[in-house]
Enzyme design. Structure first.
Site, mmCIF file in Angstrom:
data_model
loop_
_atom_site.group_PDB
_atom_site.id
_atom_site.type_symbol
_atom_site.label_atom_id
_atom_site.label_comp_id
_atom_site.label_asym_id
_atom_site.label_seq_id
_atom_site.Cartn_x
_atom_site.Cartn_y
_atom_site.Cartn_z
ATOM 1 N N ASN A 13 0.884 -1.177 0.000
ATOM 2 C CA ASN A 13 0.000 0.000 0.000
ATOM 3 C C ASN A 13 0.912 1.214 0.000
ATOM 4 O O ASN A 13 1.446 1.596 1.040
ATOM 5 C CB ASN A 13 -0.894 -0.037 1.255
ATOM 6 N N TRP A 14 1.097 1.783 -1.177
ATOM 7 C CA TRP A 14 2.043 2.893 -1.298
ATOM 8 C C TRP A 14 1.545 4.174 -0.628
ATOM 9 O O TRP A 14 2.304 5.079 -0.380
ATOM 10 C CB TRP A 14 2.340 3.164 -2.775
ATOM 11 N N LYS A 15 0.243 4.278 -0.412
ATOM 12 C CA LYS A 15 -0.359 5.510 0.125
ATOM 13 C C LYS A 15 -0.001 6.685 -0.783
ATOM 14 O O LYS A 15 0.177 6.484 -1.980
ATOM 15 C CB LYS A 15 0.089 5.730 1.573
ATOM 16 N N HIS A 99 -9.558 1.575 4.596
ATOM 17 C CA HIS A 99 -8.293 1.755 5.325
ATOM 18 C C HIS A 99 -8.526 2.752 6.456
ATOM 19 O O HIS A 99 -9.289 3.707 6.309
ATOM 20 C CB HIS A 99 -7.204 2.261 4.373
ATOM 21 N N GLU A 101 -6.935 5.155 7.470
ATOM 22 C CA GLU A 101 -6.679 6.567 7.125
ATOM 23 C C GLU A 101 -7.865 7.168 6.368
ATOM 24 O O GLU A 101 -8.143 8.359 6.484
ATOM 25 C CB GLU A 101 -5.371 6.670 6.325
ATOM 26 N N GLU A 171 -5.789 -4.548 10.497
ATOM 27 C CA GLU A 171 -4.743 -3.552 10.706
ATOM 28 C C GLU A 171 -5.021 -2.762 11.982
ATOM 29 O O GLU A 171 -5.792 -1.790 11.961
ATOM 30 C CB GLU A 171 -4.712 -2.578 9.523
ATOM 31 N N GLY A 177 2.282 2.408 10.593
ATOM 32 C CA GLY A 177 3.284 3.455 10.410
ATOM 33 C C GLY A 177 4.003 3.853 11.685
ATOM 34 O O GLY A 177 4.701 4.858 11.730
ATOM 35 N N SER A 217 3.095 -2.075 10.320
ATOM 36 C CA SER A 217 4.543 -2.190 10.554
ATOM 37 C C SER A 217 5.085 -3.599 10.279
ATOM 38 O O SER A 217 6.013 -4.042 10.947
ATOM 39 C CB SER A 217 4.912 -1.728 11.964
ATOM 40 N N GLY A 238 2.667 -1.178 4.260
ATOM 41 C CA GLY A 238 2.791 0.241 3.913
ATOM 42 C C GLY A 238 4.240 0.596 3.654
ATOM 43 O O GLY A 238 4.784 0.348 2.575
ATOM 44 N N GLY A 239 4.897 1.153 4.662
ATOM 45 C CA GLY A 239 6.265 1.661 4.526
ATOM 46 C C GLY A 239 7.228 0.717 3.803
ATOM 47 O O GLY A 239 7.948 1.125 2.888
#
Ligand code: PGA
Length: 263
Positions: A13-15, A99, A101, A171, A177, A217, A238-239
């Protein structure tokens, strides 16, 4: 529950990161690092603006392309929105819905998330439905009740014959993150609860065939332990999905867990 009935999925998930012109270089770095064993489905979810470049760069690879959200509306006067038909037309295969966010910054409710998942399915794509508790809910011991409600609300929009095409991602918000990962036991406990809720409401056959991912994470170091849990079938990353080396190591962890050769 026996993992042989479901597919492992590692989804990035590049966001809101990278620009479209960086996509080609990223894929060129990732391709040679990809483990040879096809033990899992690999997906990269990116902003709408990157999808066409991603599709082009990943042609002839086994990586699928996903979006990070979509509109609730079919078409019309919704300035700035992107519809399921548009995503389908661009060759998108997966769409993340709900998600945390999106829930936090855009007021998405459990019902909107269910509705979005149903729209994704109608357009022949796979929804990755996200659920997860806040730190406060965990500390007040409300995790299981909350997750149960989120899952039931989303699933109430999805007909029986489409359910097995869904992917669910657990999640915990406090782990996203933050570098603070849920322990493998904590993640397993919730993923098992999700599968139990599905089994109670929709039957054992579908429950055992639905892929449930952990996200928050997940990285090259902790992936193997998390992925070895019986109800964790993959990860939403993500990251670490922005770093080809780390992302490929997480993919390789699936092969390590299933006992297949990774290279
Ligand atoms: P993270 O993000 O891996 O950077 O914690 C996961 C996600 O938000 O999907």
């Amino acid at each position: 529950m026996n993992k042989k009935y479901r597919k492992a999925v590692i989804a990035g998930n590049w966001k809101m990161n990278m620009v479209p012109s960086e996509v080609k270089g990223f894929v060129e770095q990732l391709r040679p690092l990809m483990p040879k064993a096809k033990t899992c489905e690999v997906v990269l979810c990116a902003p709408y603006t990157h999808i066409t470049s991603l599709r082009r760069a990943m042609k002839d690879s086994r990586i699928s392309v996903g979006a990070e959200d979509l509109s609730l509306h079919d078409k019309g006067a919704y300035t700035g929105e992107v519809s399921a038909a548009m995503l389908e037309d661009m060759g998108t295969q997966y769409v993340i819905v709900g998600h945390s966010e999106r829930r936090q910054y855009h007021g998405e409710t459990d019902f909107m998330v269910g509705e979005k998942a149903a729209i994704v399915l109608e357009h022949g794509m796979t929804p990755i439905i996200c659920v997860g508790e806040s730190l406060e809910q965990r500390e007040r011991e409300l995790t299981m009740e909350y997750i149960r409600y989120q899952v039931l609300a989303a699933l109430s929009y999805i007909p029986d014959n489409k359910l097995r095409q869904c992917v669910i991602a657990y999640e915990p918000i406090w782990a996203i993150g933050t570098g603070k990962t849920a322990t493998a036991e904590q993640a397993q406990e919730v993923c098992e609860c999700i599968r139990r809720v599905i089994r109670e409401r929709r039957g054992a056959r579908v429950a055992r065939s639905i892929s449930i991912l952990y996200g928050g994470s997940m990285n090259a170091k902790n992936a193997e332990e998390l992925l070895s849990m019986p109800d964790i079938d993959g990860g939403l990353i993500g990251g670490a999905s922005l770093k080809p080396d780390d992302f490929s190591k997480i993919i390789a962890a699936v092969a390590a867990v299933t006992g297949e050769e990774s290279k």
